[in-house]
Design a protein around this motif. Structure first.
Motif, PDB file in Angstrom:
ATOM      1  N   ASP A  21      67.644 -57.187  41.750  1.00 40.33           N
ATOM      2  CA  ASP A  21      66.658 -56.277  42.341  1.00 40.33           C
ATOM      3  C   ASP A  21      65.224 -56.628  41.942  1.00 40.33           C
ATOM      4  O   ASP A  21      64.294 -56.416  42.715  1.00 40.33           O
ATOM      5  CB  ASP A  21      67.003 -54.825  42.017  1.00 40.33           C
ATOM      6  N   THR A  25      62.108 -57.305  44.480  1.00 48.09           N
ATOM      7  CA  THR A  25      60.773 -56.693  44.417  1.00 48.09           C
ATOM      8  C   THR A  25      59.684 -57.765  44.452  1.00 48.09           C
ATOM      9  O   THR A  25      58.656 -57.586  45.098  1.00 48.09           O
ATOM     10  CB  THR A  25      60.603 -55.745  43.213  1.00 48.09           C
ATOM     11  N   LEU A  43      58.729 -52.832  50.322  1.00 43.78           N
ATOM     12  CA  LEU A  43      57.998 -52.665  49.069  1.00 43.78           C
ATOM     13  C   LEU A  43      58.321 -51.302  48.454  1.00 43.78           C
ATOM     14  O   LEU A  43      58.623 -51.207  47.260  1.00 43.78           O
ATOM     15  CB  LEU A  43      56.499 -52.796  49.347  1.00 43.78           C
ATOM     16  N   TYR A  46      61.872 -51.109  46.803  1.00 44.54           N
ATOM     17  CA  TYR A  46      62.081 -51.742  45.503  1.00 44.54           C
ATOM     18  C   TYR A  46      61.082 -51.337  44.433  1.00 44.54           C
ATOM     19  O   TYR A  46      61.251 -51.699  43.270  1.00 44.54           O
ATOM     20  CB  TYR A  46      62.098 -53.270  45.646  1.00 44.54           C
ATOM     21  N   ARG A  47      60.045 -50.620  44.815  1.00 43.36           N
ATOM     22  CA  ARG A  47      59.043 -50.170  43.837  1.00 43.36           C
ATOM     23  C   ARG A  47      58.776 -48.692  44.013  1.00 43.36           C
ATOM     24  O   ARG A  47      58.745 -48.196  45.135  1.00 43.36           O
ATOM     25  CB  ARG A  47      57.737 -50.943  44.015  1.00 43.36           C
ATOM     26  N   LEU A  52      54.559 -49.122  42.599  1.00 43.02           N
ATOM     27  CA  LEU A  52      54.305 -49.136  44.041  1.00 43.02           C
ATOM     28  C   LEU A  52      52.809 -49.065  44.320  1.00 43.02           C
ATOM     29  O   LEU A  52      52.282 -49.836  45.129  1.00 43.02           O
ATOM     30  CB  LEU A  52      55.035 -47.985  44.738  1.00 43.02           C
ATOM     31  N   THR A 124      58.268 -55.518  32.970  1.00 46.51           N
ATOM     32  CA  THR A 124      58.574 -54.491  33.958  1.00 46.51           C
ATOM     33  C   THR A 124      59.530 -53.440  33.391  1.00 46.51           C
ATOM     34  O   THR A 124      60.333 -53.729  32.503  1.00 46.51           O
ATOM     35  CB  THR A 124      59.219 -55.109  35.215  1.00 46.51           C
ATOM     36  N   GLN A 135      64.855 -49.921  40.884  1.00 47.35           N
ATOM     37  CA  GLN A 135      63.485 -49.902  41.383  1.00 47.35           C
ATOM     38  C   GLN A 135      62.514 -50.135  40.229  1.00 47.35           C
ATOM     39  O   GLN A 135      62.627 -49.502  39.171  1.00 47.35           O
ATOM     40  CB  GLN A 135      63.176 -48.565  42.048  1.00 47.35           C
ATOM     41  N   THR A 136      61.573 -51.024  40.451  1.00 47.55           N
ATOM     42  CA  THR A 136      60.536 -51.279  39.462  1.00 47.55           C
ATOM     43  C   THR A 136      59.578 -50.099  39.473  1.00 47.55           C
ATOM     44  O   THR A 136      59.067 -49.715  40.524  1.00 47.55           O
ATOM     45  CB  THR A 136      59.802 -52.594  39.780  1.00 47.55           C
TER      46      THR A 136
END
Length: 150
Positions: A21, A25, A43, A46-47, A52, A124, A135-136
């Motif tokens: 994942d 991202t 975007l 994943y963020r 984000l 991260t 998700q970052t």
């Protein structure tokens, strides 16, 4: 635009899921830059949170300069820590020495040497969402950090 991820398999299924994942991202940010889309659904998939917002600002900065990029970036030396079932951290390196700015209007590629180091360390934080996607949520980067520079 090409990203390569060297050594991004650990043999541990939980760590590999996180790394997969994180790969997505990274690619989502580059895709948003390429397409010039600060509101990219990929975007946002994943963020989340600060990560984000920072990615959207990063994409906007590229657009404001009428730039995209071409070439390749190598991501390497990932260090994964899965804290629990829905929290993880990844620190990894990037080598941008073969990535170049490209003017969106003219298509001109700038291959002139930069004064900045092409090596970047990324730190991260990730949270797993209800769909199982890592998700970052936070990203810190440091250009020229000795951790990644040869």
């Amino acid at each position: 635009m090409e990203n390569t991820f060297a050594g991004w398999k650990t043999g541990d299924p939980a760590e590999n899921a996180v790394l997969s994942d994180v790969t997505q991202t990274v690619n989502a940010v580059d895709d948003a830059i390429l397409r010039g889309d600060t509101n990219s659904a990929t975007l946002a998939y994943y963020r989340q949170g600060k990560a984000l917002v920072s990615a959207q600002k990063w994409v906007r900065a590229w657009l404001d300069e009428d730039l995209t990029w071409t070439g390749s970036t190598r991501y390497f030396n990932p260090k994964v820590k899965v804290a629990d079932s829905d929290t993880a951290a990844v620190v990894y390196c990037a080598d941008e020495s073969k990535a170049y700015n490209k003017n969106r209007k003219t298509g001109t590629v700038d291959k002139s040497p930069s004064d900045e180091s092409p090596y970047v360390t990324y730190s991260t934080q990730l949270k797993k969402n209800s769909k199982g996607v890592w998700q970052t949520t936070e990203v810190l980067s440091k250009r020229g950090d000795k951790t990644c520079a040869p």
